[in-house]
Design a protein around this motif. Structure first.
Motif, short mmCIF file in Angstrom:
data_model
loop_
_atom_site.label_atom_id
_atom_site.label_comp_id
_atom_site.label_asym_id
_atom_site.label_seq_id
_atom_site.Cartn_x
_atom_site.Cartn_y
_atom_site.Cartn_z
N PHE A 37 0.72 -1.22 0.03
CA PHE A 37 -0.07 -0.20 0.07
C PHE A 37 0.83 1.43 -0.11
N GLU A 41 3.53 6.04 -1.65
CA GLU A 41 4.23 7.06 -0.80
C GLU A 41 5.58 7.21 -0.85
N VAL A 97 1.47 -4.30 7.93
CA VAL A 97 2.76 -3.57 7.81
C VAL A 97 2.81 -2.50 6.64
N ALA A 99 0.47 -0.85 5.27
CA ALA A 99 -0.59 0.20 5.78
C ALA A 99 0.08 1.27 6.69
N ALA A 100 0.98 0.61 7.66
CA ALA A 100 1.73 1.33 8.53
C ALA A 100 2.63 2.11 7.59
N LEU A 102 2.52 3.28 4.69
CA LEU A 102 1.80 4.44 4.06
C LEU A 102 1.72 5.35 4.98
N LEU A 103 0.95 5.29 6.04
CA LEU A 103 0.83 6.19 7.15
C LEU A 103 1.93 6.77 7.59
N GLY A 104 3.05 6.12 7.83
CA GLY A 104 4.37 6.59 8.53
C GLY A 104 5.02 7.51 7.38
N ASN A 106 3.80 9.07 4.58
CA ASN A 106 3.03 10.17 4.45
C ASN A 106 3.34 11.18 5.38
N ALA A 107 3.26 10.84 6.76
CA ALA A 107 3.41 11.89 7.67
C ALA A 107 4.84 12.38 7.65
#
Lengths: 293, 360, 249
Positions: A37, A41, A97, A99-100, A102-104, A106-107
């Motif tokens: 995912f 990113e 993992v 998905a994490a 992606l979040l990370g 992006n942040a």
């Protein structure tokens, strides 16, 4: 007619970006068996890094190869450090993992460079060419050529080099590969590295057209996922063809189907994913037997 | 007969957050409900929750109510991920669908809130059923693929269908329609909190019963080994679809109540990142423990506040997102059962040791 | 005499389930040893433990070096080839790509002879030469078994572990397979550890045989002796005393 042709051509040029991202996703899927995912990113991060490098005054001739190397190291490192620990824990943990990631990532991009959309000058200049009734920007031609080159190189590596043979062997049957003396762990990291490198080129090429922001590749991820679904997760060629088709399809849809404009183009990849899974889950080029359960 | 010896045994851990049950809980299950410490802990928590509204400020209550609405959605996600072994990266969209359905019914059609909430549950459940359909053809990652696609397009659809959803501005009510009956001398916040406590309790009991009864065994088989489940006569497709629909309906319930309490819904609240945050809450809390839904949702509701207090509000959201990601990774690496699951196991080990010592 | 492969007190299992219990075994240079036993006796686990694909305890020494705790990839590169049950061919790759992958584990000193070896292998298995551009998935079961053997040979192994080569093959094809094994041993100066359910056929090519039951060695003897011992076969190999279920030749 000219309009239709122009739309198709510009769909193809944007499709190349989706194709490269789709290829990256397919490479990771074939090796590790998960959807990454965070692939979009990673590409966004690469675009920002190249922006920073060019602001620092580096020539594009230097930035592109440097970016590819950096992205490779980054991708391989992520596999080694963050994906490897859950490799044996099943598809759910692997997907979580990513998905994490992606979040990370992006942040991190938003924290370093902010959330505003920046305009990034095209490495290929602002020239516009006319061929018959069709219009091409230098960015579209140069960017398209660059992405095409990256994908071609990737294809050649896989098809004709001993490294590629090993990568394909691991994707095909990891247990047998191990019995032949191939370090599957190293190959998985290399696979992630190559994927990140191809994705980085996609990010670099997308940024001048779409504008540089942490959301640069968020939509492209969905389009690339649709491309991989359409082409078949087990086929590298399928992912590329899928990307081009998705590019043309969403471009034509946003032009000719009333109501599907702007961001709503995303309805097209969504519909593609939905329909392909329903009708032909292995995709156009995929082999039914290699679809992982 | 013993062919399994020549091949590796079937993986029983299909997913990270799936601890092999230890002996202690298995024994505990044999004791009658009222003798289990877990029952007492939950009862005590419930009683405390009934008293809390009279002790803390309405603002704190409002936050706590938000934790409860999210916890409902995360409990739905627990059912799907922890029990059925399927993933959803799009539960934020289903939560949002519940919120919008309820708001539209209340605002545009003048429904009473209980009816609107029920309708939202039905709509979300039906949407889940529809989304699950193509995922059945090939199992595995396809639900992940579809749900992240849903998560991505849902806010765009909300902005697009302005007539119905108010576009990017969303829908607002003058005040929450969930108000206490005059006979009860409660503030709206107190009433809403108590209502959510009861709803969450009912949801958790229903989900727990669902996963411990005969259906629970089928669901367990589905998670551990779908092929074996099929050979044992489980209709794998139908069960997957049912689980996804129930999970979606529960998420919609949380969203409907959340939206009506807030009296506002905007597309930005239900982005892909919200969906992934819910996933993070589910896994960090512990997808196989119902207490995990509370822990996880408290984590994602309070963390941004804490961070904003520390470093100012401009980048608070991004720092929170980074912390979600790191927490998610750390949980997957070091605490696959999640915070609540890990704590539960630790407590079980502790009580076992204490009991052994008292016997000796 | 010290063998090429010396195994003492080998234990192995999956998760908490132990499948092999303290097993001793020796394979000498240029020897074919048949590992016999019913389904589930532990034959495959033994081979996997040796090639490092299953965690094992006890002592494994190969060509004078201890193999315990070595990764499967490294073991393969030390000259121990493993033709797994079900052949493990790379179905999406061409036949020739499959064979060439064998080169990876080859000792560096023999790299130069790889092309010559490929020719020799094609001479032994002409059908593989004919099909070399086809995907391996298009081969028949017997051809895939040949391919798996050919691929393992390309690594120039000193010891080849072969797991149930006759599984799923027609009797005639599997008879071919066994006679090829005897030939390969001479031509490639190989040692072979051959796990088989088909006791009759494998004892014909083997020098010695060991019989496994429930993860232990219950008998070890020269092949001819084992072949003659109808009682043993009836007890551990699930054959009727008159040998009717064995493949007759």
């Amino acid at each position: 007619m000219t309009e239709l042709l122009q739309q198709t051509v510009s769909g193809l040029t944007t499709g190349l970006v989706y194709a490269a991202l789709a290829l990256a996703i397919a490479l990771v899927f074939q090796g590790t068996g998960t959807l990454n995912f965070a692939q979009g990113e990673f590409a966004t991060l690469a675009a920002f890094v190249s922006f920073a490098l060019s602001t620092a005054g580096l020539s594009w001739w230097l930035i592109v190869p440097l970016l590819v190397v950096l992205a490779f190291v980054f991708g391989a490192g992520v596999e080694r450090l963050l994906v490897r620990p859950v490799e044996g824990s099943g598809p759910l943990a692997l997907l979580t993992v990513t998905a994490a990631l992606l979040l990370g990532s992006n942040a991190v991009v938003a924290l370093i460079w902010g959330t505003d959309v920046r305009s990034m000058a095209s490495p290929f200049g602002g020239a516009v060419y006319h061929v018959g009734p069709l219009t091409f920007t230098a960015q579209a031609i140069g960017g398209g050529a660059l992405v095409l080159l990256a994908m071609l190189l990737c294809g050649l590596i896989f098809r004709f080099t001993p490294l590629g043979l090993r990568l394909r062997a691991v994707a095909d049957n990891p247990d047998s590969a191990r019995l032949l003396g191939i370090s599957t762990g190293v190959m998985l990291a290399v696979g992630w590295g190559i994927a990140a490198a191809v994705g980085a080129v996609a990010g670099l090429v997308a940024a001048p057209t779409l504008g540089l922001s942490p959301e640069l590749m968020t939509n492209a991820l969905l389009l690339a996922l649709a491309a991989v679904t359409l082409g078949g997760f087990s086929s590298r060629l399928g992912a590329v063809v899928g990307g081009l088709l998705i590019g043309v399809l969403s471009n034509l849809a946003s032009r000719y189907v009333p109501g599907i404009g702007g961001d709503l183009q995303l309805v097209v990849p969504f519909a593609v994913i939905f329909l392909v899974l329903l009708v032909r889950p292995q995709g156009l080029f995929g082999r039914a037997s290699t679809v992982r359960a | 007969m013993a062919t399994s010896i020549s091949g590796p045994p079937t993986r029983t851990e299909g997913a990270a957050p799936t601890p092999t049950p230890t002996a202690a809980p298995a024994l505990a299950e044999l004791r009658p409900m009222w003798r289990r410490p877990v029952t007492w802990a939950w009862t005590a928590l419930f009683v405390v929750a009934l008293v809390v509204p009279f002790l803390i400020s309405d603002y704190d209550l409002f936050k706590a109510t938000r934790v409860l609405t999210i916890a409902i959605a995360v409990a739905g996600l627990n059912l799907l991920i922890g029990r059925a072994g399927q993933i959803s990266a799009g539960h934020g969209a289903l939560y949002g669908l519940g919120a919008y359905t309820a708001m539209i019914l209340v605002k545009e059609l003048g429904w009473a809130w209980p009816g609107a909430v029920l309708a939202a549950v039905v709509v979300s459940g039906a949407a889940g059923w529809l989304i699950g359909l193509p995922a059945l053809r090939v199992r595995g990652l396809n639900l992940g693929l579809l749900t992240i696609a849903i998560a991505a397009i849902f806010p765009l659809l909300l902005s697009r269908f302005e007539g119905l959803t108010g576009g990017t501005i969303g829908l607002q009510l003058a005040g929450s329609p969930i108000t206490p009956p005059a006979a009860l001398a409660l503030t709206p916040e107190q009433f809403q909190f108590l209502l959510l406590v009861v709803v969450l309790a009912v949801v958790l009991v229903l989900l727990r019963n669902l996963t411990t009864g005969p259906m629970g065994r089928a669901v367990e088989a589905l998670r551990v080994n779908p092929l074996m489940a099929r050979s044992e006569g489980v209709d794998v497709n139908r069960l997957t679809l049912t689980m996804f629909a129930i999970s979606s309906a529960v998420a919609g319930l949380g969203g409907a109540l959340g939206g009506l309490v807030l009296a506002s819904t905007v597309p930005d609240s239900y982005s892909m990142f919200f969906s992934l945050t819910l996933l993070s809450a589910c896994v960090v809390g512990g997808s196989r423990t119902w207490a995990g839904s509370l822990v996880g949702s408290a984590f994602i509701v309070y963390l941004p506040d804490v961070i904003s207090q520390q470093i100012g509000s401009t980048t608070g959201g991004q720092w929170s997102q980074l912390v979600y990601a790191v927490a998610l990774l750390l949980t997957l690496f070091f605490l696959p059962a999640g915070v609540a699951g890990g704590a539960g196991r630790w407590l079980a080990r502790l009580t076992r040791r204490l009991r052994r010592r008292s016997h000796a | 005499m010290t063998g090429l492969l010396e195994v003492t007190g080998l234990t192995a299992g999956y998760g908490g389930v132990r499948v092999l219990h303290s097993m001793d075994l020796t394979v000498a240079e240029n020897e074919i040893v048949a590992v016999l036993g019913a389904n589930g006796a532990g034959k495959t686990t033994l081979l996997r433990a040796l090639s490092g694909t299953v965690k094992a305890g006890g002592g494994i020494s190969f060509a004078g070096r201890a193999l315990n705790g070595t990764s499967a990839a490294r073991i393969a590169r030390s000259g121990l080839g493993h033709v797994p049950q079900g052949r493990g061919t790379f179905t999406a790759l061409t036949v020739e790509e499959n064979v060439r992958l064998g080169v990876i584990s080859r000792p560096a000193s023999t790299r130069a002879q790889a092309d010559g070896d490929l020719d020799r292998i094609y001479d032994t298995f002409p059908v593989l030469r004919e099909m070399r551009r086809r995907p391996a998935g298009a081969l028949s079961g017997g051809q895939q078994q040949m391919l798996a053997l050919a691929r393992a040979l390309m690594a120039r192994p000193r010891l080849l572990l072969i797991d149930e080569p006759s599984l799923g093959l027609a009797p005639l094809t599997s008879a071919d397979m066994f006679s090829v094994l005897a030939r390969l041993r001479e031509e490639w100066s190989l040692s072979v550890l051959l796990a088989e359910q088909n006791a009759r056929a494998s004892l014909k090519v083997a020098d010695r045989g060991i019989v496994l039951a429930r993860g232990r060695v219950v008998a070890a003897a020269p092949a001819a002796e084992l072949a003659a011992d109808a009682g043993l076969r009836a007890a551990y190999l699930g054959e009727s005393p008159d040998g009717l279920t064995g493949v007759s030749s």
